[in-house]
Design a protein around this motif. Structure first.
Motif, mmCIF file in Angstrom:
data_model
loop_
_atom_site.group_PDB
_atom_site.id
_atom_site.type_symbol
_atom_site.label_atom_id
_atom_site.label_comp_id
_atom_site.label_asym_id
_atom_site.label_seq_id
_atom_site.Cartn_x
_atom_site.Cartn_y
_atom_site.Cartn_z
ATOM 1 N N ARG A 138 -5.863 2.434 -8.024
ATOM 2 C CA ARG A 138 -5.206 1.609 -6.991
ATOM 3 C C ARG A 138 -3.807 2.140 -6.695
ATOM 4 N N GLY A 188 -2.536 3.916 -3.168
ATOM 5 C CA GLY A 188 -1.575 3.048 -2.497
ATOM 6 C C GLY A 188 -0.380 3.811 -1.981
ATOM 7 N N SER A 189 0.779 3.148 -1.989
ATOM 8 C CA SER A 189 1.979 3.776 -1.440
ATOM 9 C C SER A 189 3.194 3.653 -2.352
#
Length: 545
Positions: free
Chosen positions: A275, A279-280
């Motif tokens: 995750r 993600g960022s």
């Protein structure tokens, strides 16, 4: 019949280095690892899997094939897609006929369970599963390539197959592992936006034999993720290897993510790390893992560093400084004999006394340099040439034994059968030199004042420009350690491979820019082995906080 079809099967197939393996030598991937890689390359049920082509180059027991099937069939069921229309969606290779038959049956069983009839299931299974050598097959475009490429020892390939691999895969250099070829073929096959995700040894990132592959990656590909998993239980068999999950895309533009793991990392933790990777956030962590998102990756043939972003930023900020060699140093490795039992002795044999050369061993470097009494039985004269054995009958008698005669170097040069693998470099013994033992937990230089020759597991640094005690103090600093630890191969338990190629990555100020006061402080730090003091002085010299 083609030349390829006539090749005998190689006997040494190993996925990584197995401590215990089944008879076919394969070590198979745990299901959660395969699922993680499929997630990282985007092969999920919300993607247009029916439009993609996914390739598995070494299917083995179906470790990747089974979750691939689950996702593809789920996608077809959710979108009312005909199973028969998926005939071009998968291609899985294996060189072993038994593995290929097993994988075909896995496909048939899964499709029958999903509602396909026997004819369609058999047709698709026969199309998807290819029995052959992925490295020698004609490449076909792919959107995704995933798997666990085999590690195969060159000695087990046979000369004919090895020659074919070298002719087919330009990134396989020297005796580099053949998984380099799997990376090359996978990346070449990717369509724009496609991704390859493998779990395999990460040695190619930080060894000279990976230079051509690193250059290839830097030309049109994006490193998206590198998860170092050296201590993770990622395989069904215990392995002695240094694996990483690595994802590389063709022009995907995704920022690279590095994740380090410990032995506590497992299935649940992999979902958290995935995750984060997808993600960022700039950083993330959990039980057994820590990750960072970087703003760039590395291009060219150079070694790829592996460190936290602040360390990488520090190294980048020092990139304009000269390397050790550019600053006036020479770096080398000690002598390999090919038969230490005869050439390296601590109990003086009956040979001419001028054939005994004091030798520094790695074991002599332990907090202080203390010579352990070893000698090289030296067949080399001061001019760098082999001595005349007629003038040294005792030397001849001592060396003229089967274990010396039967070495590869002796058989290759029968007229010089008594030589060591490496020459004794004229003048090196009498020079002052810094010595660094390989396979240590940290970089530790020692000054040898010109009385002994270094053994093969000891690296040496000489210079006509540097005061070697000043340089030694600089090499004790945490900045020098940051260079080496970012670039070097790290063994089990955190042991560092302190090889010449990693020492050459260290950047230093020019010796004549160091003030007298700083030079004295570094010299004192080196003599007292005071790493903290050496680091404080180094931070001032490098201009970093």
């Amino acid at each position: 019949m083609s030349m390829v079809s006539q090749l005998p099967p190689y006997s040494g197939v190993m996925t990584l280095h197995a401590a215990t393996t089944p008879k076919n030598g394969a070590v198979y991937t745990r299901r959660w690892v395969a699922e993680t890689i499929l997630d990282l390359v985007g092969y999920t049920v919300d993607a247009p899997l029916e439009e993609w082509r996914i390739v598995e180059p070494a299917a083995g027991d179906g470790s990747f094939l089974v979750p691939m099937l689950d996702r593809l069939i789920a996608r077809a069921r959710n979108r009312n897609i005909s199973l028969r229309s998926l005939v071009d969606a998968v291609c899985a290779w294996d060189i072993d006929p038994g593995n290929a038959a097993t994988c075909r049956q896995i496909v048939v069983d899964a499709l029958l369970k999903a509602g396909a009839d026997q004819d369609v299931s058999s047709l698709i299974a026969g199309t998807w599963i290819q029995c052959g050598d992925y490295l020698l097959a004609e490449p076909e475009p792919a959107d995704v390539v995933v798997g666990n490429p085999p590690y195969i020892r060159w000695d087990d390939l046979g000369d004919q197959r090895a020659a074919l691999y070298r002719a087919t895969c330009r990134t396989i250099r020297g005796r580099g592992d053949i998984y380099l070829g799997f990376w090359e073929k996978a990346l070449e096959s990717l369509r724009p936006g496609g991704r390859a995700g493998f779990i395999c040894a990460d040695r190619w990132m930080r060894n000279s034999y990976g230079a051509d592959l690193r250059a290839m990656v830097g030309n049109g590909f994006d490193v998206e993720a590198v998860w170092t998993m050296h201590d993770v239980d990622a395989f069904h068999e215990k392995v002695m290897a240094y694996p990483a999950i690595t994802v590389i895309g063709r022009a995907t533009g995704r920022a690279p993510v590095v994740v380090s793991t410990t032995s506590e990392f497992g299935e649940a933790e992999s979902r958290q790390a995935a995750r984060f990777t997808l993600g960022s956030a700039e950083s993330g962590s959990g039980e057994g893992w820590r990750g960072h998102r970087l703003d760039h990756w590395y291009t060219g043939r150079g070694l790829w560093p592996s460190a936290a972003p602040d360390t990488l930023a520090l190294l980048d900020s020092l990139a304009d400084l000269p390397t050790l060699e550019e600053s006036g140093c020479r770096i080398g490795i000690g002598l390999a004999s090919g038969c230490d039992a005869r050439f390296v002795v601590d109990d003086v044999p009956e040979v001419e006394l001028d054939r005994l050369l004091p030798m520094t061993m790695g074991s002599d470097l332990n907090g202080t340099l203390h010579w352990g009494g070893h000698y090289l039985v030296n067949p080399w004269g001061p001019d760098g040439r082999l001595v005349d054995l007629d003038a040294y009958p005792l030397l001849r008698k001592w060396l003229d034994v089967p274990e010396v005669r039967n070495r590869f170097v002796s058989r290759k040069q029968p007229q010089n059968w008594f030589r060591t693998i490496d020459k004794v470099i004229p003048g090196l013994t009498s020079r002052e030199k810094l010595l660094i033992a390989d396979m240590r937990p940290r970089l530790s230089p020692y000054l040898e004042t010109g009385e002994a020759y270094p053994h093969h597991n000891v690296y040496w640094i000489t210079s006509d420009r540097w005061d070697l005690e000043v340089l030694g103090g600089l090499l004790l600093s945490d900045i020098a350690s940051a260079f080496v630890e970012a670039y070097c191969v790290r063994m089990a338990g955190g042991t560092l491979r302190l090889q010449a190629q990693y020492l050459r990555t260290i950047r230093v100020p020019l010796s004549d820019t160091i003030s007298g006061g700083d030079a004295n402080a570094l010299r004192e730090s080196f003599r007292s082995r005071d790493r903290e003091k050496a680091s404080r002085v180094a931070h001032d010299l490098y201009g970093v906080s």
